[in-house]
Design a protein around this motif. Structure first.
Motif, PDB file in Angstrom:
ATOM      1  N   GLN A  27       0.837  -1.206   0.000  1.00  0.00           N
ATOM      2  CA  GLN A  27       0.000   0.000   0.000  1.00  0.00           C
ATOM      3  C   GLN A  27       0.876   1.262   0.000  1.00  0.00           C
ATOM      4  O   GLN A  27       0.621   2.193  -0.769  1.00  0.00           O
ATOM      5  CB  GLN A  27      -0.907  -0.002   1.231  1.00  0.00           C
TER       6      GLN A  27
ATOM      7  N   CYS B 123     -12.599   3.319  -1.822  1.00  0.00           N
ATOM      8  CA  CYS B 123     -12.647   2.016  -2.512  1.00  0.00           C
ATOM      9  C   CYS B 123     -12.210   0.898  -1.573  1.00  0.00           C
ATOM     10  O   CYS B 123     -12.854  -0.148  -1.481  1.00  0.00           O
ATOM     11  CB  CYS B 123     -11.718   2.021  -3.727  1.00  0.00           C
ATOM     12  N   GLU B 124     -11.100   1.130  -0.878  1.00  0.00           N
ATOM     13  CA  GLU B 124     -10.600   0.099   0.045  1.00  0.00           C
ATOM     14  C   GLU B 124     -11.604  -0.179   1.150  1.00  0.00           C
ATOM     15  O   GLU B 124     -11.849  -1.335   1.498  1.00  0.00           O
ATOM     16  CB  GLU B 124      -9.298   0.577   0.680  1.00  0.00           C
ATOM     17  N   GLU B 125     -12.174   0.886   1.716  1.00  0.00           N
ATOM     18  CA  GLU B 125     -13.115   0.694   2.824  1.00  0.00           C
ATOM     19  C   GLU B 125     -14.398   0.014   2.350  1.00  0.00           C
ATOM     20  O   GLU B 125     -14.954  -0.821   3.051  1.00  0.00           O
ATOM     21  CB  GLU B 125     -13.434   2.035   3.501  1.00  0.00           C
TER      22      GLU B 125
ATOM     23  N   ALA C 189     -14.521  -2.015  -0.154  1.00  0.00           N
ATOM     24  CA  ALA C 189     -14.108  -3.406  -0.403  1.00  0.00           C
ATOM     25  C   ALA C 189     -14.130  -4.217   0.889  1.00  0.00           C
ATOM     26  O   ALA C 189     -14.500  -5.395   0.893  1.00  0.00           O
ATOM     27  CB  ALA C 189     -12.714  -3.444  -1.034  1.00  0.00           C
ATOM     28  N   LEU C 190     -13.725  -3.592   1.997  1.00  0.00           N
ATOM     29  CA  LEU C 190     -13.736  -4.294   3.284  1.00  0.00           C
ATOM     30  C   LEU C 190     -15.155  -4.436   3.834  1.00  0.00           C
ATOM     31  O   LEU C 190     -15.444  -5.369   4.584  1.00  0.00           O
ATOM     32  CB  LEU C 190     -12.878  -3.526   4.308  1.00  0.00           C
TER      33      LEU C 190
ATOM     34  N   SER D  77     -10.036  -7.498  -4.845  1.00  0.00           N
ATOM     35  CA  SER D  77      -8.677  -7.212  -4.385  1.00  0.00           C
ATOM     36  C   SER D  77      -8.621  -5.772  -3.895  1.00  0.00           C
ATOM     37  O   SER D  77      -8.926  -4.834  -4.635  1.00  0.00           O
ATOM     38  CB  SER D  77      -7.691  -7.407  -5.545  1.00  0.00           C
ATOM     39  N   SER D  78      -8.220  -5.599  -2.637  1.00  0.00           N
ATOM     40  CA  SER D  78      -8.168  -4.228  -2.106  1.00  0.00           C
ATOM     41  C   SER D  78      -7.057  -3.429  -2.777  1.00  0.00           C
ATOM     42  O   SER D  78      -7.144  -2.208  -2.873  1.00  0.00           O
ATOM     43  CB  SER D  78      -8.004  -4.237  -0.589  1.00  0.00           C
ATOM     44  N   ASP D  79      -6.023  -4.104  -3.272  1.00  0.00           N
ATOM     45  CA  ASP D  79      -4.951  -3.380  -3.973  1.00  0.00           C
ATOM     46  C   ASP D  79      -5.441  -2.856  -5.323  1.00  0.00           C
ATOM     47  O   ASP D  79      -5.153  -1.722  -5.700  1.00  0.00           O
ATOM     48  CB  ASP D  79      -3.738  -4.286  -4.183  1.00  0.00           C
TER      49      ASP D  79
ATOM     50  N   ALA E  53      -8.535  -2.250  -6.000  1.00  0.00           N
ATOM     51  CA  ALA E  53      -9.509  -1.200  -5.671  1.00  0.00           C
ATOM     52  C   ALA E  53      -8.785   0.104  -5.357  1.00  0.00           C
ATOM     53  O   ALA E  53      -9.195   1.184  -5.810  1.00  0.00           O
ATOM     54  CB  ALA E  53     -10.362  -1.636  -4.472  1.00  0.00           C
ATOM     55  N   LEU E  54      -7.696   0.012  -4.619  1.00  0.00           N
ATOM     56  CA  LEU E  54      -6.927   1.216  -4.266  1.00  0.00           C
ATOM     57  C   LEU E  54      -6.371   1.889  -5.517  1.00  0.00           C
ATOM     58  O   LEU E  54      -6.524   3.106  -5.702  1.00  0.00           O
ATOM     59  CB  LEU E  54      -5.775   0.832  -3.321  1.00  0.00           C
TER      60      LEU E  54
END
Lengths: 108, 290
Positions: free
Chosen positions: B90, B124-126, B128-129, B136-138, B140-141
């Motif tokens: 990240q 996006c990351e939040e 995704a969680l 994939s959170s990466d 999404a980031l």
């Protein structure tokens, strides 16, 4: 005393602040640190939170504003939310419910 | 009728005026599914960039202060083993892209541009969680960080005309995509997707950049829906300190796909997004060109 909740980055956290929601830090995919709702943060806690890469927290702040000031602040927040949502179609249920929740979040 | 019509070829040709796209980003994304290759790629990315190295070592040394490790951590491999691949990935992705955006010195480009990109990346990351769909959170980031990269291209292509577009969108309550279409014959989503294709980013990220204002054109695509909703939330929550934050449209289908319901249970998500966005913008400022 009246209080209000606020989400703050870890850099703004100070000793003595009281958590307004349980704080759980997930570190390398595992729960590594947890504090309950209402916990008052100590200097050691702040050190632990930094070490575990906590990024934010919900704290309960004493709200010492007068009723008049609360009303003024709420009106300013509501105005900004309405400016952001200016011209949207609030007859759309999705948009209307998003607008309501943002307005309530900002007015809290 | 548009005042001009910009083609894909022109966009690619003019993209040479942007700094080189950081290859680390595509390398890291390509190695996501290969844990062995991933650590080598990541370590190489970190070692070659002094700013990223400093950020990774700083985080590792904060962690070592807990007392498990004696002495100062000064090598990247120890740092990765201590703070974990996800955290280092990240830091590397956001630092690479922040330096890329910061390297574009265009007079009049709002300083809040990168803050908005970081805010959408965090959203996006939040999201995704928060949702149950596997994303994939990466990815999404990165999709969030790059969603408006077409705007950066417009700023370098014709700064004065693009500032006029922004002013018109803000004062006449029309969407920026419509004004771009009128002036340039193409909007920033399409330009961004052309650039992302040119940089050989994964097709999912290209689609998310292309579709973030029209998610219904890619039904069933979770990443497209996510970037769309993330940008709406970043604007709705007034993140990034932009006067021009505006909500114009949210796709009901995108919300349904992500199983997001706007009731009182969503407010902790708002708080997490706001807290993390402020944290990230403090830790990852865009580095201005010197």
């Amino acid at each position: 005393m009246r209080t209000r909740l606020s989400y703050i980055p870890i850099s703004d956290a100070q000793e003595g602040m009281v958590l307004g929601a349980p704080l759980s830090v997930v570190y390398r995919g595992m729960l590594s640190l947890t504090f309950p709702d209402g916990h008052a943060l100590t200097e050691e806690n702040l050190h632990q939170l930094s070490a575990h890469f906590a990024e934010f927290m919900c704290i309960e702040l004493p709200d010492e504003r007068s009723d008049e000031q609360v009303a003024v602040d709420a009106a300013a927040s509501a105005n900004r939310v309405m400016e952001i949502f200016n011209g949207v179609d609030l007859s759309n249920p999705t948009m209307a419910s998003l607008f309501d929740q943002v307005l309530l979040y900002r007015s809290a | 009728m548009a005042a001009m019509t910009i083609s894909r070829e022109e966009v690619i040709l003019h993209s040479t005026k942007l700094p080189s796209f950081p290859r680390f980003v595509t390398d890291i994304l390509a190695a996501l599914d290969d844990p062995e290759g991933s650590i080598t790629v990541l370590a190489n990315c970190v070692i070659r960039d002094p700013v990223i190295t400093a950020r990774v070592l700083s985080m590792a040394n904060i962690a070592s202060a807990r007392g498990r490790y004696a002495g100062e951590i000064s090598d990247v491999y120890t740092a990765i083993s201590l703070i974990g691949m996800g955290q280092v990935r990240q830091i590397t992705l956001v630092s690479c892209l922040g330096a890329f955006v910061g390297g574009v010195a265009v007079q009049g480009m709002p300083t809040t541009f990168w803050k908005h990109c970081v805010a959408v990346g965090v959203c996006c990351e939040e999201v995704a969680l928060h949702i149950s769909a596997p994303v994939s959170s990466d990815a999404a980031l990165v999709a969030g960080l790059l969603h408006d990269i077409g705007q950066l291209w417009f700023y370098t292509f014709n700064p004065e005309l693009y500032k006029k577009c922004w002013h018109q969108a803000l004062t006449q309550a029309v969407s920026i995509e419509e004004v771009e279409q009128d002036y340039f014959g193409v909007n920033h989503s399409t330009v961004g997707a052309w650039l992302a294709e040119h940089w050989t980013l994964p097709t999912g990220i290209v689609a998310a950049i292309r579709g973030h204002h029209v998610p219904d054109s890619a039904p069933g695509d979770t990443l497209v829906a996510m970037v769309h909703v993330a940008e709406v939330l970043a604007n709705a929550l007034d993140l990034g300190g932009r006067d021009e934050n505006r909500v114009t449209y949210i796709s009901t289908a995108a919300c349904e796909l992500l199983e997001l319901t706007w009731d009182e249970k969503i407010r902790p998500l708002f708080g997490r997004i706001e807290g993390r966005s402020r944290h990230a913008n403090g830790f990852f400022p865009a580095e201005p060109k010197h």
